[in-house]
Motif scaffolding. Sequence first.
Motif, PDB file in Angstrom:
ATOM      1  N   GLY A  84      14.797  34.285 -25.390  1.00 36.03           N
ATOM      2  CA  GLY A  84      14.565  33.498 -24.193  1.00 36.03           C
ATOM      3  C   GLY A  84      15.884  33.106 -23.550  1.00 36.03           C
ATOM      4  N   GLU A  86      17.817  29.950 -21.382  1.00 32.06           N
ATOM      5  CA  GLU A  86      17.762  28.564 -20.931  1.00 32.06           C
ATOM      6  C   GLU A  86      17.942  28.563 -19.407  1.00 32.06           C
ATOM      7  OE1 GLU A  86      17.887  24.994 -19.726  1.00 32.06           O
ATOM      8  OE2 GLU A  86      19.861  25.953 -19.556  1.00 32.06           O
ATOM      9  N   GLY A 104      12.287  27.896 -28.539  1.00 32.63           N
ATOM     10  CA  GLY A 104      12.511  27.361 -27.206  1.00 32.63           C
ATOM     11  C   GLY A 104      13.949  26.900 -27.035  1.00 32.63           C
ATOM     12  N   SER A 105      14.311  26.533 -25.802  1.00 36.64           N
ATOM     13  CA  SER A 105      15.690  26.116 -25.526  1.00 36.64           C
ATOM     14  C   SER A 105      15.717  25.000 -24.487  1.00 36.64           C
ATOM     15  CB  SER A 105      16.520  27.305 -25.026  1.00 36.64           C
ATOM     16  OG  SER A 105      15.980  27.815 -23.812  1.00 36.64           O
ATOM     17  N   GLY A 120      19.165  25.923 -28.634  1.00 34.38           N
ATOM     18  CA  GLY A 120      17.952  26.658 -28.965  1.00 34.38           C
ATOM     19  C   GLY A 120      17.442  26.261 -30.336  1.00 34.38           C
ATOM     20  N   THR A 244       9.954  20.355 -24.647  1.00 35.44           N
ATOM     21  CA  THR A 244       8.963  20.975 -23.754  1.00 35.44           C
ATOM     22  C   THR A 244       8.939  22.482 -23.931  1.00 35.44           C
ATOM     23  OG1 THR A 244       9.290  19.216 -22.119  1.00 35.44           O
ATOM     24  CG2 THR A 244       8.263  21.254 -21.348  1.00 35.44           C
ATOM     25  N   SER A 245      10.132  23.071 -24.017  1.00 38.79           N
ATOM     26  CA  SER A 245      10.241  24.521 -24.171  1.00 38.79           C
ATOM     27  C   SER A 245       9.678  24.986 -25.511  1.00 38.79           C
ATOM     28  CB  SER A 245      11.712  24.938 -24.050  1.00 38.79           C
ATOM     29  OG  SER A 245      11.864  26.330 -24.211  1.00 38.79           O
ATOM     30  N   ILE A 246       9.878  24.200 -26.569  1.00 39.38           N
ATOM     31  CA  ILE A 246       9.356  24.545 -27.884  1.00 39.38           C
ATOM     32  C   ILE A 246       7.825  24.600 -27.838  1.00 39.38           C
ATOM     33  CG2 ILE A 246       9.015  23.701 -30.241  1.00 39.38           C
ATOM     34  CD1 ILE A 246      11.894  22.613 -30.110  1.00 39.38           C
ATOM     35  N   GLU A 248       5.899  25.157 -25.281  1.00 39.82           N
ATOM     36  CA  GLU A 248       5.491  26.322 -24.497  1.00 39.82           C
ATOM     37  C   GLU A 248       5.730  27.613 -25.263  1.00 39.82           C
ATOM     38  OE1 GLU A 248       7.829  25.883 -21.005  1.00 39.82           O
ATOM     39  OE2 GLU A 248       6.545  24.338 -20.110  1.00 39.82           O
ATOM     40  N   GLY A 249       6.853  27.668 -25.981  1.00 37.92           N
ATOM     41  CA  GLY A 249       7.184  28.875 -26.730  1.00 37.92           C
ATOM     42  C   GLY A 249       6.237  29.109 -27.902  1.00 37.92           C
TER      43      GLY A 249
END
Length: 253
Positions: A84, A86, A104-105, A120, A244-246, A248-249
């Motif tokens: 991914g 960032e 995620g990042s 990350g 948030t990214s984690i 979603e990932g």
Amino acid sequence: CLVILRTSYKMFRSASRLVRSRPVSKLPRSAQSRLFASSGTQRVGNNVLSSSRGAVVASLALAASLAAVSSFSQPARCLEMVGGTEPKTGIAFPIMVDGFRFLGSGVRVKYGFVKVYAVGAYADPADVKGKDDPAAALLDPATSKCIRIVMNRGLSVDKYMAAIMEALEPRMNGQDLHHLESFKSMNPPGDLKEGSEMIMTIKGDTMTYRSSEGAMGIIKSQVFCSALADVYFGSDPVSPALKTSIKEGVAKL
């Protein structure tokens, strides 16, 4: 390195086979010597090899070998799959680090607008899949995880470590504080450059640290490891975007 050498050697051998020898006519030795001298050839046993032709083929073989080496000059970028990127910094993260998968990042912002570094998170998918809050699952000491930091700008090691210490110390509640100095000493003196990376792998009560120069260090303390995890995955993280990214990932795993 071994792959590069083997590939180059094979290409050199293949190109070298283009050179052909031909039998030397049964001429008197004096005639053969004059022939070799005038034609730019050299005698090898009972064969003759054209120097000019050999030079051309040797050049082609060398060029092929150099091309092979050049194609592998940046193995990390060529061979690693990107897990991914960032979005705020454009920094890419490989899909795997130290045997853990990218989740995620996020970005660490200072003073409201300075994007200091991208961060990350990595873990075993089996430990986070199906969790309502996968970032919270990373707080569990039983969950092994990895944190990869990549600098988005140049910064002195002192300033970089001061920011981390500032986040770690209150989370340690006065316990095992001597490990903070040990952590600081794992970084080489001087400045961190844009693109410098540091990797922190946490397994139980042990944190393995890889500095920007590749030096390794270990801290064994459950207090320290839990505090470090809380810095990035807790209720008040230094990079909210990472959590948030984690989430979603993990949903895409």
